[in-house]
Motif scaffolding. Structure first.
Motif, PDB file in Angstrom:
ATOM      1  N   LYS A 142       0.606   8.283   7.115  1.00 13.90           N
ATOM      2  CA  LYS A 142       0.638   7.590   5.834  1.00 13.90           C
ATOM      3  C   LYS A 142       2.036   7.717   5.245  1.00 13.90           C
ATOM      4  CE  LYS A 142      -1.605   7.325   1.312  1.00 13.90           C
ATOM      5  NZ  LYS A 142      -2.630   7.925   0.422  1.00 13.90           N
ATOM      6  N   TYR A 143       2.658   6.577   5.010  1.00 16.01           N
ATOM      7  CA  TYR A 143       4.034   6.581   4.531  1.00 16.01           C
ATOM      8  C   TYR A 143       4.096   6.547   3.009  1.00 16.01           C
ATOM      9  CZ  TYR A 143       5.288   5.616   9.356  1.00 16.01           C
ATOM     10  OH  TYR A 143       5.443   5.700  10.713  1.00 16.01           O
ATOM     11  N   ALA A 144       5.210   7.056   2.478  1.00 10.99           N
ATOM     12  CA  ALA A 144       5.418   7.048   1.030  1.00 10.99           C
ATOM     13  C   ALA A 144       5.479   5.612   0.519  1.00 10.99           C
ATOM     14  CB  ALA A 144       6.711   7.782   0.691  1.00 10.99           C
ATOM     15  N   LYS A 185      16.513   9.443   1.356  1.00  7.67           N
ATOM     16  CA  LYS A 185      16.699   8.377   2.351  1.00  7.67           C
ATOM     17  C   LYS A 185      15.390   8.058   3.068  1.00  7.67           C
ATOM     18  CE  LYS A 185      19.747  10.414   4.873  1.00  7.67           C
ATOM     19  NZ  LYS A 185      19.688  11.745   4.213  1.00  7.67           N
ATOM     20  N   THR A 186      14.724   9.100   3.562  1.00  8.03           N
ATOM     21  CA  THR A 186      13.488   8.880   4.307  1.00  8.03           C
ATOM     22  C   THR A 186      12.403   8.282   3.418  1.00  8.03           C
ATOM     23  OG1 THR A 186      14.028  10.734   5.786  1.00  8.03           O
ATOM     24  CG2 THR A 186      11.721   9.993   5.736  1.00  8.03           C
ATOM     25  N   HIS A 187      12.337   8.726   2.168  1.00  6.89           N
ATOM     26  CA  HIS A 187      11.373   8.155   1.217  1.00  6.89           C
ATOM     27  C   HIS A 187      11.610   6.653   1.061  1.00  6.89           C
ATOM     28  CE1 HIS A 187       9.202   8.636  -2.928  1.00  6.89           C
ATOM     29  NE2 HIS A 187       8.829   7.555  -2.285  1.00  6.89           N
ATOM     30  N   LEU A 193       8.988   0.254   4.601  1.00  9.27           N
ATOM     31  CA  LEU A 193       7.995  -0.066   5.625  1.00  9.27           C
ATOM     32  C   LEU A 193       6.616  -0.311   5.009  1.00  9.27           C
ATOM     33  CD1 LEU A 193       7.101  -0.334   8.561  1.00  9.27           C
ATOM     34  CD2 LEU A 193       6.878   2.154   8.653  1.00  9.27           C
ATOM     35  N   SER A 194       6.226   0.534   4.076  1.00  6.25           N
ATOM     36  CA  SER A 194       4.909   0.388   3.437  1.00  6.25           C
ATOM     37  C   SER A 194       4.782  -0.956   2.731  1.00  6.25           C
ATOM     38  CB  SER A 194       4.688   1.528   2.426  1.00  6.25           C
ATOM     39  OG  SER A 194       4.648   2.773   3.064  1.00  6.25           O
ATOM     40  N   GLU A 195       5.842  -1.350   2.035  1.00  4.13           N
ATOM     41  CA  GLU A 195       5.796  -2.606   1.287  1.00  4.13           C
ATOM     42  C   GLU A 195       5.755  -3.807   2.229  1.00  4.13           C
ATOM     43  OE1 GLU A 195       5.603  -4.743  -2.333  1.00  4.13           O
ATOM     44  OE2 GLU A 195       5.228  -2.672  -1.733  1.00  4.13           O
TER      45      GLU A 195
END
Length: 485
Positions: A142-144, A185-187, A193-195
């Motif tokens: 699950k990505y931020a 950066k990773t967030h 990607l999530s959007e």
């Protein structure tokens, strides 16, 4: 503890130390730890796995054994073919004369590129066509969310670039984002990607680190086959790669990634890359890759300012369901200024305090709960302290490092001092260089790279009393002096 409990504790501590993603990738079910009287045997399925673990994780395993058992163990690596169900297929493929080659990322670049070129132009017709291992980062993680990313003056350009990618993938290509650890950066990459997945559910996207790309590439060279690998990574709509700096010195992987980049950009597919430093400082990457990344959009992210830190505390507290008074975010953001992870760690401490007390967090409760953490961060490190600690460890007279004269005996201590000054102070490169021997800012950058290389290669440095120790141990001793005051 019995042997089973010790092994479980070692595995748990190792996962904490190297990160869960790397642990799952390299120490999954096909790797076993076996405890002996004075040894820890690491059973692996094949030579490739053995070489990689020995090269990259031996020191971590030794450290973890010391922490868990309170004594040192000798770490041994043993190949146990039965751990790998693919061994039979590998033995069959080995009869193909076109598979008679060895591959090592530490070979000379010319040798590596020649091998890669041979494989590209004349792929083995009998090579196994099994699917490549899926990167850990894409296994149902699950990505931020982008909406939880706090935008401010230090990341506005990078956020705007991400929005442009979301609005029209391929319009900003490639997108290169850089900044030190802990600035988000990773967030931002995960939010992007999530959007995009929310807007385009059928999007073919891969998010992985440079280490994971390297792993699957080497796996393809050894066993699964390059055609399958290339189809996987060159047919995506979106490829996001984090920690580009990991590619440093890996010539064959760099060639492969450069070709992947070319293919994606040429076909209008989106590529987003992140690293912990600007392109000008990634000197160990191939010039062609630097040029290609420079031809896209470059966005810098720096440490959050005060207003952003307040926003991070408010958003994270809301996400945790933590009730805090209005003045608490201001207090936390004022006293903890290093990076976002520090703020999140503080909020977890406040969450624990809130549950223990069964009440919302007030300013006074926050001051009490975070007192130790704030005290640790409140001690600013001065050049003079770094100089004193380095001179004591290396057996030098005070103020020696400020002298402009060049000496072989002073070079290593002075470079270590510059490295520590970059780590523990916010001073400009020019300030650091001027203090330590009136050197230029480029000398400070070179010193930082050199010391990082010493640590990675476990280079021996000469200390006081004609003793030597590894660079990492020397730095640890100096930092212990700094903490002791």
């Amino acid at each position: 503890m019995d042997d089973t409990e010790v092994v479980a504790a070692v595995r748990t501590r190792l996962a904490d130390k190297i990160g869960s993603d790397r642990f799952e990738l390299w120490f999954g079910p096909n790797v076993r730890l076996v405890l002996g009287e004075s040894t820890l045997a690491v059973h692996v399925p094949n030579q490739f796995h053995q070489n990689w673990l020995r090269r990259n994780f031996r020191r971590d395993l030794e450290t973890v054994c010391q922490e868990v058992l309170g004594r040192a163990l000798e770490v041994e690596f043993r190949i146990v073919p039965a751990l790998d169900a693919k061994q039979q297929a590998e033995r069959t493929a080995a009869t193909d004369p076109q598979r008679q080659f060895t591959f090592d990322e530490d070979l000379q670049p010319a040798s590596i590129e020649a091998t890669a070129r041979t494989l590209l132009l004349d792929p083995p017709s009998k090579r196994a066509t099994k699917n490549l291992p899926v990167p850990v980062a894409s296994l149902g993680r699950k990505y931020a969310a982008l909406e939880s990313f706090v935008v401010g003056s230090t990341n506005r350009l990078a956020f705007a670039a991400a929005e442009m990618v979301i609005d029209k993938p391929g319009s900003v290509n490639p997108l290169f984002i850089h900044g030190p650890t802990g600035v988000g950066k990773t967030h931002l990459l995960e939010g992007l990607l999530s959007e995009l997945r929310r807007l385009h559910p059928n999007l073919n996207a891969i998010f992985l680190t440079a280490e994971q790309f390297t792993t699957t590439f080497l796996e393809a060279l050894h066993r699964s086959g390059l055609p399958s690998f290339r189809h996987k990574y060159r047919a995506v709509d979106l490829l996001i790669l984090d920690d580009l700096q990991f590619f440093a010195g890996k010539a064959a992987t760099l060639v492969e990634f450069s070709n992947t980049l070319d293919t994606l950009v040429r076909q209008g597919r989106q590529l987003v890359v992140a690293a912990d430093r600007p392109l000008a400082e990634l000197t160990e990457l191939c010039p062609q890759l630097i040029t290609r990344l420079s031809g896209g959009m470059v966005a810098k992210v720096t440490a959050a300012d005060h207003a952003m830190r307040v926003g991070i505390v408010r958003k994270r507290a809301a996400a945790l369901g933590l009730q805090i008074d209005d003045d608490v975010p201001e207090f936390v953001a004022t006293h903890l200024t290093s990076h976002a992870r520090e703020l999140i760690g503080a909020l977890h401490q406040l969450l624990a305090a809130s549950r223990i007390r069964r009440e919302p967090i007030t300013r006074s409760i926050a001051e009490e709960a975070l007192a130790d953490l704030i005290q640790q961060r409140a001690k600013p490190v001065q050049f003079q302290q770094i100089e004193k600690a380095v001179c004591e460890i290396f057996g030098l007279n005070r103020e020696t490092l400020q002298q402009s004269r060049r000496s072989k005996a002073l070079n290593a201590p002075r470079m270590v001092a510059m490295w520590l000054a970059r780590k523990h102070t916010r001073a400009a490169l020019s300030e650091i260089g001027h203090y330590f021997g009136r050197r230029s800012h480029s000398t400070v950058i070179a010193a930082h790279k050199a010391v990082g290389k010493w640590v990675a290669e476990q280079t021996e440095l000469r200390l006081s009393s004609d003793t030597t120790c590894k660079a990492e141990d020397a730095i640890r001793r100096v930092e212990a002096k700094l903490r002791a005051g």
